[in-house]
Design an enzyme around this catalytic site. Structure first.
Site, mmCIF file in Angstrom:
data_model
loop_
_atom_site.group_PDB
_atom_site.id
_atom_site.type_symbol
_atom_site.label_atom_id
_atom_site.label_comp_id
_atom_site.label_asym_id
_atom_site.label_seq_id
_atom_site.Cartn_x
_atom_site.Cartn_y
_atom_site.Cartn_z
ATOM 1 N NE ARG A 236 -4.055 -1.591 0.055
ATOM 2 C CZ ARG A 236 -4.393 -2.646 -1.035
ATOM 3 N NH1 ARG A 236 -3.470 -2.851 -1.683
ATOM 4 N NH2 ARG A 236 -5.656 -3.085 -0.577
ATOM 5 C CG ASP A 260 2.070 -2.375 -8.171
ATOM 6 O OD1 ASP A 260 1.472 -2.452 -9.876
ATOM 7 O OD2 ASP A 260 0.706 -2.913 -8.298
ATOM 8 C CD GLU A 265 -2.832 3.017 -4.967
ATOM 9 O OE1 GLU A 265 -1.574 2.993 -4.919
ATOM 10 O OE2 GLU A 265 -3.706 2.493 -5.618
ATOM 11 C CG HIS A 297 -2.914 -1.407 -7.401
ATOM 12 N ND1 HIS A 297 -3.279 -0.766 -5.742
ATOM 13 C CD2 HIS A 297 -3.325 -2.345 -6.639
ATOM 14 C CE1 HIS A 297 -3.697 -1.482 -5.125
ATOM 15 N NE2 HIS A 297 -3.631 -2.776 -5.345
HETATM 16 P P1 NAD Z 1 -1.764 -10.806 4.045
HETATM 17 O O1 NAD Z 1 -3.220 -10.633 5.871
HETATM 18 O O2 NAD Z 1 -1.789 -12.534 4.444
HETATM 19 O O3 NAD Z 1 -0.068 -10.966 5.709
HETATM 20 C C1 NAD Z 1 0.150 -9.631 5.720
HETATM 21 C C2 NAD Z 1 1.176 -10.064 7.291
HETATM 22 O O4 NAD Z 1 1.123 -8.505 7.441
HETATM 23 C C3 NAD Z 1 0.101 -10.955 8.415
HETATM 24 O O5 NAD Z 1 1.617 -12.056 8.582
HETATM 25 C C4 NAD Z 1 0.463 -9.785 9.048
HETATM 26 O O6 NAD Z 1 0.760 -10.784 10.435
HETATM 27 C C5 NAD Z 1 1.990 -8.751 9.265
HETATM 28 N N1 NAD Z 1 1.341 -7.682 9.790
HETATM 29 C C6 NAD Z 1 -0.077 -7.214 10.406
HETATM 30 N N2 NAD Z 1 0.503 -6.235 11.095
HETATM 31 C C7 NAD Z 1 1.902 -5.923 10.869
HETATM 32 C C8 NAD Z 1 2.864 -4.937 11.122
HETATM 33 N N3 NAD Z 1 2.384 -3.726 11.881
HETATM 34 N N4 NAD Z 1 3.839 -4.696 11.008
HETATM 35 C C9 NAD Z 1 4.597 -5.607 9.918
HETATM 36 N N5 NAD Z 1 3.683 -7.011 9.466
HETATM 37 C C10 NAD Z 1 2.351 -6.443 9.878
HETATM 38 O O7 NAD Z 1 -2.167 -10.070 3.455
HETATM 39 P P2 NAD Z 1 -1.674 -10.965 2.043
HETATM 40 O O8 NAD Z 1 -2.235 -11.432 1.051
HETATM 41 O O9 NAD Z 1 -0.103 -11.303 2.000
HETATM 42 O O10 NAD Z 1 -1.391 -9.189 1.607
HETATM 43 C C11 NAD Z 1 0.099 -8.562 1.588
HETATM 44 C C12 NAD Z 1 -0.613 -7.290 1.146
HETATM 45 O O11 NAD Z 1 -1.068 -6.609 -0.299
HETATM 46 C C13 NAD Z 1 -1.666 -6.036 1.754
HETATM 47 O O12 NAD Z 1 -1.782 -6.152 2.791
HETATM 48 C C14 NAD Z 1 -1.973 -5.364 0.675
HETATM 49 O O13 NAD Z 1 -2.104 -4.313 0.754
HETATM 50 C C15 NAD Z 1 -1.380 -5.355 -0.927
HETATM 51 N N6 NAD Z 1 -1.863 -5.952 -2.077
HETATM 52 C C16 NAD Z 1 -1.511 -6.067 -2.624
HETATM 53 C C17 NAD Z 1 -2.005 -5.861 -4.189
HETATM 54 C C18 NAD Z 1 -1.697 -5.348 -5.473
HETATM 55 O O14 NAD Z 1 -2.478 -6.095 -6.383
HETATM 56 N N7 NAD Z 1 -0.696 -4.563 -5.236
HETATM 57 C C19 NAD Z 1 -3.320 -6.941 -3.965
HETATM 58 C C20 NAD Z 1 -3.176 -7.847 -2.738
HETATM 59 C C21 NAD Z 1 -3.033 -7.758 -1.619
#
Ligand code: NAD
Length: 342
Positions: A236, A260, A265, A297
């Site tokens: 994000r 990305d 954005e 994105h």
């Molecule tokens: P997920 O919930 O499986 O993993 C997120 C991880 O972050 C978890 O292990 C959680 O414990 C950890 N976390 C929570 N708080 C934290 C902190 N304060 N410090 C460090 N780690 C912390 O989520 P995911 O499916 O792996 O997705 C990760 C991120 O990817 C999403 O939050 C989203 O913002 C992003 N995303 C981007 C796109 C894109 O197209 N660019 C698409 C989907 C998701």
């Protein structure tokens, strides 16, 4: 059931129509406008509305939807910060999302940014098209043996870590909720953020945007990083203080930046603004640096992810239509949970 599909592009129509023909029989009404208070009336008389990350389901938009008979709001994405869940609950609108689709799509795109920046593929492609076959300025480094920091070792972070392990990288992880599987990858261990910042050649962000993570990459964090570090963000935009990143690039502390996602954005991405004068000076400055690669994105944007998104969204619609419980329903209380809204 009729579903007003706000903010749709050709690819949305293609994947939703295919999934609907295969698994459901909803009447999908494709609309181009984004949902907001000025467009909500387009769904008049339609029981369900479907939205994406850059729609705006604020309280006023939801009031208009509800007043015109919309009972269900379907997010065709994981994030739901664009929706006022409290207002939806008060208006009796049931809300669902797609909590997970293809984590491979995002992890692989993050690796793509690493390779693109390291081997300067974006420059090489243009050079060769211009019959310029010189190599000066294209030198990269072996990924093998380098140290990669993974911040957030959930679904996407774990896959990114596994791929980088395949290149022969050492892995340092940080997560507020460590996951035993990360250290089992091999050559991987959890550390606190200062140790990660200090020792990594590449740092990739995979944690959600939360109050605790907003602008976690600020001036102080960047000052702790290795000179010339590569920073990748597919998570994000607001995880990085963009102005601090610009200072880091100017000083050379950040040697490569691949993003990305971008803090502002919402005013830019998903639209063709090629004939427009972009008013965001910070974004334009970022674009001007030779060691910055920005994608808009698109990390999620694979056939597999779009199929999964369409199928889950329509399955959520089936549950709502049949008055069933929906595993992907968002209740207002969920917004106060601090863990992992993707
Ligand atoms: P997920 O919930 O499986 O993993 C997120 C991880 O972050 C978890 O292990 C959680 O414990 C950890 N976390 C929570 N708080 C934290 C902190 N304060 N410090 C460090 N780690 C912390 O989520 P995911 O499916 O792996 O997705 C990760 C991120 O990817 C999403 O939050 C989203 O913002 C992003 N995303 C981007 C796109 C894109 O197209 N660019 C698409 C989907 C998701």
């Amino acid at each position: 059931m009729k579903i007003a599909m706000f903010n749709t592009r050709r690819y949305d129509r293609e994947f939703f129509s295919a999934a609907n023909a295969k698994h459901s029989s909803h009447e999908l009404i494709y609309l181009e406008p984004h949902l907001d208070a000025t467009t909500a009336a387009l769904a008049a008389g339609i029981p369900a509305a479907c939205i994406f990350v850059n729609d705006d389901a604020n309280a006023e938009a939801l009031r208009i939807l509800a007043a015109n008979g919309t009972k269900y709001l379907l997010h065709r994405c994981a994030g739901f910060n664009q929706t006022d869940l409290k207002a939806a609950a008060e208006l009796g609108i049931r809300v669902a999302r797609v909590p997970a689709y293809s984590p491979y799509s995002v992890a692989e795109h993050a690796v793509g940014l690493v390779l693109m920046l390291n081997r300067k593929l974006y420059k090489a492609y243009n050079r060769v098209r211009d019959d310029n076959f010189a190599l000066d300025g294209l030198m990269g480094f072996d990924l093998h043996g380098r140290t990669v920091g993974v911040i957030g070792t959930g679904k996407i972070g774990m896959l990114f870590a596994q791929i980088m392990h395949g290149f022969g990288c050492q892995l340092l992880g940080y997560d507020a909720y460590p996951n035993l599987a990360f250290e089992a990858i091999g050559a991987a261990r959890y550390v606190e953020l200062p140790e990660l910042f200090e020792n990594c050649d590449i740092i990739s962000l995979h944690c959600p945007l939360l109050p605790a993570t907003e602008r976690m990459i600020d001036t102080n964090a960047i000052a702790q990083m290795k000179q010339g570090v590569m920073l990748i963000n597919t998570s994000r935009g607001k995880l990085i203080d963009t102005k601090a990143a610009i200072e880091g690039i100017k000083s050379g502390r950040i040697g490569y930046l691949g993003i990305d996602v971008y803090e502002q954005e919402d005013n830019l991405f998903f639209e063709d603004l090629s004939a427009t004068v972009i008013q965001d000076d910070v974004f334009q400055l970022l674009q001007s640096y030779p060691n910055v690669v920005i994608t808009a994105h698109q990390a999620f944007f694979t056939q597999d992810a779009l199929s999964a998104i369409a199928e889950t969204t329509l399955a959520n619609a089936n549950c709502f239509e049949q008055g069933q419980d929906c595993a992907n329903e968002l209740k207002y209380e969920e917004k106060v949970v601090t863990r992992a809204p993707a």
